[in-house]
Design an enzyme around this catalytic site. Structure first.
Site, PDB file in Angstrom:
ATOM      1  N   GLU A 335       0.865  -1.122  -0.013  1.00 57.68           N
ATOM      2  CA  GLU A 335      -0.099  -0.056  -0.098  1.00 57.68           C
ATOM      3  C   GLU A 335       1.045   1.342  -0.158  1.00 57.68           C
ATOM      4  O   GLU A 335       0.604   2.207  -0.739  1.00 57.68           O
ATOM      5  CB  GLU A 335      -0.942   0.016   1.104  1.00 57.68           C
ATOM      6  CG  GLU A 335      -2.012  -1.234   1.212  1.00 57.68           C
ATOM      7  CD  GLU A 335      -2.674  -1.405   0.005  1.00 57.68           C
ATOM      8  OE1 GLU A 335      -2.888  -0.282  -0.957  1.00 57.68           O
ATOM      9  OE2 GLU A 335      -2.939  -2.629  -0.320  1.00 57.68           O
ATOM     10  N   HIS A 423      -4.598  -6.196 -11.331  1.00 58.20           N
ATOM     11  CA  HIS A 423      -4.291  -7.131 -10.317  1.00 58.20           C
ATOM     12  C   HIS A 423      -3.787  -8.308 -11.139  1.00 58.20           C
ATOM     13  O   HIS A 423      -2.995  -9.217 -10.898  1.00 58.20           O
ATOM     14  CB  HIS A 423      -5.336  -7.517  -9.566  1.00 58.20           C
ATOM     15  CG  HIS A 423      -5.426  -6.521  -8.296  1.00 58.20           C
ATOM     16  ND1 HIS A 423      -6.581  -5.478  -8.452  1.00 58.20           N
ATOM     17  CD2 HIS A 423      -4.986  -6.092  -7.147  1.00 58.20           C
ATOM     18  CE1 HIS A 423      -6.559  -4.834  -7.373  1.00 58.20           C
ATOM     19  NE2 HIS A 423      -5.601  -5.150  -6.774  1.00 58.20           N
TER      20      HIS A 423
END
Length: 527
Positions: A335, A423
């Site tokens: 993140e 992703h």
């Protein structure tokens, strides 16, 4: 912003690219502090002479440069990254990088999408702003809490286009917040592209064992030694800052979800390790390289099975049944690395660039995990192996063979890669990172068995993950732009490896062979 021409993303020393600023042009800049490189001061110094730089580059009247980032090598070479406006309008995809020597001699210019010129003869729209806002709200697919828009110049694959940028905020059905940027042609109303500010990702379980964490006062989960990184409890909420964790005796959590502090400890520890990794390995002083820390929020929503970066902070859900918080080392690394990407190349979250963006977070999350050398959460090339979202103990992503996830991740680049969710379009670059680091064939690392084959049938040895991490960091910070594609990445890692280790070096050959090994489009660079 789905793609960029193969030469546009990684500039070469070509006459066309340097036509307005031929090699030897001197772009004077204010001196850096005598005490050494300081990122905020360097940005300020470059901004002070941005108008002179624009003139030296031969940019059109009305184009204004704004400095976003400066990277300076030990020999004084600088890579200055600029955003642009034209007649007061933001130019989306108009970013460029100028490379110059310590003496100020320009040797390379990187124009995103080859867009040297971004001006338009008219900035008068046909589509009304109200119509654009309605289109943005409809495209979002969720109930908007805010919807605003403005005229911009959008650099398409072929030319600059007058467009509306509509920013629609809200919350998706799965509880993930969204700040969706939709770009509509201001004449035809056609949707040109969309990009979400909120970048989502997942990682390992919360457990890292007994750890030392940075706190302050009596006692607050705030790390003054690392820019003031701090961690808060959202207590099931989905907005706001949350309540900063405090404790009476500076002994936090109990290693299980029965203590709300435990998730906070893991998130805080992860941000600490990530800060240290970037500082110690790459000399980067925080996410934005300005010495300032960031907030981590835990206990987001109800049974939220994800974590995300929203442009300013990290946020973590508690997982299935609120029993598996997504707060482990590699999640924090993942993140926070979205933030580093935002502050540097600012890769879009769509097209090839979306895959490069997501893989960058997987790569650095993995490197943070390895660098932590934690006995409970050992380094591996698996993403999310302890969350058990699949219900059978398998990870979410495999870097040695991405297609093993069964969700559509690609091992090899194709012309259709740009159409996948980030992703899954991240698969080829994750595969590249594993092969460039470890080589092809079978290997056991920290008790995990891996086996990988190249897409072109070649076999080769790797250069080691630490070397490849340095090469990719340099590529991210000095070679890539917002719309970069896999061809840009291939050129970028080769040029970065040559700069760091020399032409023909084993390190350069390893990253070059691995790029060929994922079928990345051939570019102009070679070892």
């Amino acid at each position: 912003m789905k793609r960029v021409t193969s030469v546009g993303a990684i500039a070469v020393l070509a006459a066309a690219a340097l036509a307005a600023a031929p090699a030897g042009a001197n772009l004077a800049s204010a001196p850096l502090p005598a005490s050494g490189f300081n990122q905020p001061a360097a940005v300020q110094a470059e901004q002070a002479v941005a108008a002179k730089t624009a003139e030296a580059l031969g940019l059109a009247k009305g184009e204004v440069l704004k400095v976003r980032d400066v990277v300076k090598d030990a020999d004084g070479t600088e890579f200055v990254r600029y955003d642009r406006t034209f007649n007061g309008l933001k130019v989306v995809g108009g970013d460029l990088i100028v490379k110059r020597s310590a003496a100020g001699t320009v040797s390379q210019i990187t124009y995103n999408r080859n867009a040297k010129a971004v001006g338009l003869t008219s900035t008068k729209p046909t589509l009304s702003q109200a119509a654009a806002l309605a289109k943005g709200a409809k495209a979002a697919g969720f109930k908007a809490t805010a919807n605003k828009g403005a005229l911009v110049i959008y650099v398409s694959e072929t030319k600059p286009v007058l467009a509306y940028e509509v920013v629609t905020s809200g919350v998706k059905a799965d509880q993930t917040p969204s700040v969706l940027h939709s770009f509509f042609d201001a004449k035809t109303g056609a949707l040109l592209d969309s990009d979400d500010e909120v970048k989502t990702g997942t990682g390992n379980s919360m457990y890292s064992g007994q750890v030392s964490i940075g706190t302050s006062g009596s006692y607050v989960l705030k790390d003054t030694a690392r820019g003031g990184n701090y961690t808060t409890d959202l207590n099931g909420g989905s907005s706001g800052a949350g309540t900063t964790f405090t404790d009476a005796d500076n002994v936090w959590g109990n290693g299980t979800t029965s203590s709300r502090q435990t998730a906070g400890v893991d998130a805080h520890f992860g941000s600490q390790l990530t800060w240290d990794y970037y500082k110690n390995v790459h000399g980067r002083n925080g996410i934005f390289n300005n010495g300032q820390g960031a907030r981590s929020r835990v206990h987001y929503g109800n049974a939220y099975v994800n974590a995300f970066w929203d442009g300013t902070q990290m946020t973590y859900g508690d997982g299935q049944g609120n029993a598996r918080p997504l707060t482990s080392i590699d999640v924090a690394g993942h993140e926070m690395s979205h933030g580093v990407t935002e502050a540097t190349a600012n890769l879009n979250y769509s097209g090839d660039a979306g895959g490069l963006n997501e893989a960058t977070s997987d790569i650095f999350g993995t490197l943070v995990e390895f660098s932590a050398n934690n006995a409970t959460d050992k380094g591996d090339y698996l993403i999310g192996e302890k969350i058990n979202i699949n219900g059978n103990g398998t990870p979410l992503r495999y870097m040695d063979k991405p297609s093993k996830d069964g969700r559509g991740s690609q091992d090899c680049w194709t012309t259709g890669t740009k159409n996948l969710d980030p992703h899954y379009s991240s698969g080829p670059l994750n595969h590249w990172f594993y092969m460039a680091s470890e080589g092809t064939g079978a290997k056991t690392i920290n008790g995990v068995n891996y086996s990988t084959t190249s897409c072109n049938g070649t076999t080769f040895v790797g250069a080691g993950r630490d070397v490849v991490g340095k090469i990719w960091y340099r590529t991210l910070t000095t070679k890539l732009s917002s719309g970069s594609n896999y061809a840009a990445a291939r050129n970028g890692v080769i040029n970065s490896a040559k700069e760091l280790y020399g032409a023909g070096s084993a390190q350069c050959l390893a990253v070059q062979r691995a790029m060929a090994g994922i079928n990345a489009p051939a570019g102009t660079a070679a070892c």
